[in-house]
Design an enzyme around this catalytic site. Structure first.
Site, PDB file in Angstrom:
ATOM      1  N   ASN A 123       0.836  -1.206   0.000  1.00 38.61           N
ATOM      2  CA  ASN A 123       0.000   0.000   0.000  1.00 38.61           C
ATOM      3  C   ASN A 123       0.866   1.250   0.000  1.00 38.61           C
ATOM      4  OD1 ASN A 123       0.536  -0.972   2.675  1.00 38.61           O
ATOM      5  ND2 ASN A 123      -1.034   0.364   3.519  1.00 38.61           N
TER       6      ASN A 123
ATOM      7  N   CYS B 129     -10.815  -3.137  -3.881  1.00 35.87           N
ATOM      8  CA  CYS B 129      -9.862  -4.117  -4.428  1.00 35.87           C
ATOM      9  C   CYS B 129     -10.598  -5.331  -4.986  1.00 35.87           C
ATOM     10  CB  CYS B 129      -8.848  -4.533  -3.377  1.00 35.87           C
ATOM     11  SG  CYS B 129      -7.642  -3.240  -3.036  1.00 35.87           S
TER      12      CYS B 129
ATOM     13  N   GLU C  98      -3.186  -4.566  -2.975  1.00 37.16           N
ATOM     14  CA  GLU C  98      -3.731  -5.495  -3.979  1.00 37.16           C
ATOM     15  C   GLU C  98      -3.847  -4.824  -5.339  1.00 37.16           C
ATOM     16  OE1 GLU C  98      -4.843  -4.798  -0.977  1.00 37.16           O
ATOM     17  OE2 GLU C  98      -6.025  -6.431  -0.098  1.00 37.16           O
TER      18      GLU C  98
ATOM     19  N   GLU D  93       0.480   5.255   0.576  1.00 39.96           N
ATOM     20  CA  GLU D  93      -0.437   6.300   1.082  1.00 39.96           C
ATOM     21  C   GLU D  93      -0.031   7.691   0.610  1.00 39.96           C
ATOM     22  OE1 GLU D  93      -0.862   5.593   5.320  1.00 39.96           O
ATOM     23  OE2 GLU D  93      -2.072   3.806   4.930  1.00 39.96           O
TER      24      GLU D  93
ATOM     25  N   CYS E  26     -10.164  -5.121   0.517  1.00 37.25           N
ATOM     26  CA  CYS E  26     -11.283  -4.178   0.690  1.00 37.25           C
ATOM     27  C   CYS E  26     -12.233  -4.261  -0.512  1.00 37.25           C
ATOM     28  CB  CYS E  26     -10.753  -2.752   0.864  1.00 37.25           C
ATOM     29  SG  CYS E  26     -10.242  -1.978  -0.676  1.00 37.25           S
TER      30      CYS E  26
ATOM     31  N   CYS F 213      -4.239   0.746  -2.321  1.00 36.55           N
ATOM     32  CA  CYS F 213      -4.060  -0.510  -1.589  1.00 36.55           C
ATOM     33  C   CYS F 213      -2.995  -1.387  -2.261  1.00 36.55           C
ATOM     34  CB  CYS F 213      -5.363  -1.300  -1.577  1.00 36.55           C
ATOM     35  SG  CYS F 213      -6.663  -0.573  -0.586  1.00 36.55           S
TER      36      CYS F 213
HETATM   37  N1  THU Z   1      -5.282  -1.376   2.576  1.00 40.39           N
HETATM   38  C1  THU Z   1      -4.774  -2.227   1.638  1.00 40.39           C
HETATM   39  O1  THU Z   1      -3.643  -2.048   1.166  1.00 40.39           O
HETATM   40  N2  THU Z   1      -5.553  -3.253   1.236  1.00 40.39           N
HETATM   41  C2  THU Z   1      -6.796  -3.514   1.696  1.00 40.39           C
HETATM   42  O2  THU Z   1      -7.471  -4.383   1.168  1.00 40.39           O
HETATM   43  C3  THU Z   1      -7.303  -2.777   2.848  1.00 40.39           C
HETATM   44  C4  THU Z   1      -6.600  -1.517   3.173  1.00 40.39           C
HETATM   45  C5  THU Z   1      -4.467  -0.234   2.985  1.00 40.39           C
HETATM   46  C6  THU Z   1      -5.008   1.102   2.549  1.00 40.39           C
HETATM   47  C7  THU Z   1      -4.419   2.026   3.582  1.00 40.39           C
HETATM   48  O3  THU Z   1      -3.107   2.386   3.162  1.00 40.39           O
HETATM   49  C8  THU Z   1      -4.303   1.169   4.834  1.00 40.39           C
HETATM   50  O4  THU Z   1      -4.389  -0.178   4.392  1.00 40.39           O
HETATM   51  C9  THU Z   1      -5.397   1.445   5.865  1.00 40.39           C
HETATM   52  O5  THU Z   1      -6.659   1.377   5.296  1.00 40.39           O
END
Ligand code: THU
Length: 160
Positions: free
Chosen positions: A62, A115, A75, A64, A112, A73
């Site tokens: 991920n 994704c 994925e 940010e 999520c 994310c």
């Molecule tokens: N995140 C992911 O990388 N994948 C997911 O399926 C759920 C959330 C990341 C996004 C963000 O950077 C952090 O987790 C908190 O939500």
């Protein structure tokens, strides 16, 4: 009116030690990717690894952003990279692991909703199921033999 029930079939392994050897190797690539996450805001590090049918492995973490919705994310970072670099390859397996710097993460962390929608696009495109494994930092590992178990009633291009 009638009620319908939609089944969601999942396999649950007790721990990382119990998953098949080839998946363990793929999960290790996801753990390595997880440690490269850029997540200064959530402190929630996610790694994903994808095995393609050309035997290439693509990973993502991920990423940010100070403008929170601009982040991505793990994925989707991985699947879009796979789609960009190997557009003709089919995705066989996607594995995911997540670790929080704030608390222990023993619950398996599923992809999520956004994704899941992104993964659905590739499963429909290749007309072959994508096997998915997900875990926390440790603890149980969940397996689905297709994205369909995680996103019933998906919206896809057949509606357009
Ligand atoms: N995140 C992911 O990388 N994948 C997911 O399926 C759920 C959330 C990341 C996004 C963000 O950077 C952090 O987790 C908190 O939500």
């Amino acid at each position: 009116m009638k009620s319908i029930t939609i089944n969601c079939d999942l396999d649950v392994y007790d721990s990382f030690e119990d998953i098949p050897a080839d998946i363990k190797e793929l999960m290790e690539a996801a753990i390595e990717a997880r440690d490269m996450a850029y997540a200064p805001y959530s402190k929630f590090h996610v790694g994903a690894a994808i095995l393609l049918d050309n035997n290439e492995v693509v990973t993502g973490s991920n990423q940010e952003n100070a403008s929170y919705p601009s982040g991505l994310c793990a994925e989707r970072t991985a699947i879009y990279y796979a789609g960009s670099k190997y557009p003709k390859a089919n995705i066989k397996t996607l594995v995911i692991t997540a670790k929080s710097l704030m608390h222990s993460m023993i619950t398996p962390v599923p992809p999520c909703g956004a994704c899941r929608q992104a993964i659905a696009e590739y499963e429909v495109r290749q007309d072959e199921p994508i096997e998915i494994y997900f875990m926390g930092a440790s603890g149980k590992v969940v397996r689905s033999n297709s994205l369909k178990n995680l996103l019933p009633l998906a919206f896809d291009n057949t509606f357009l």
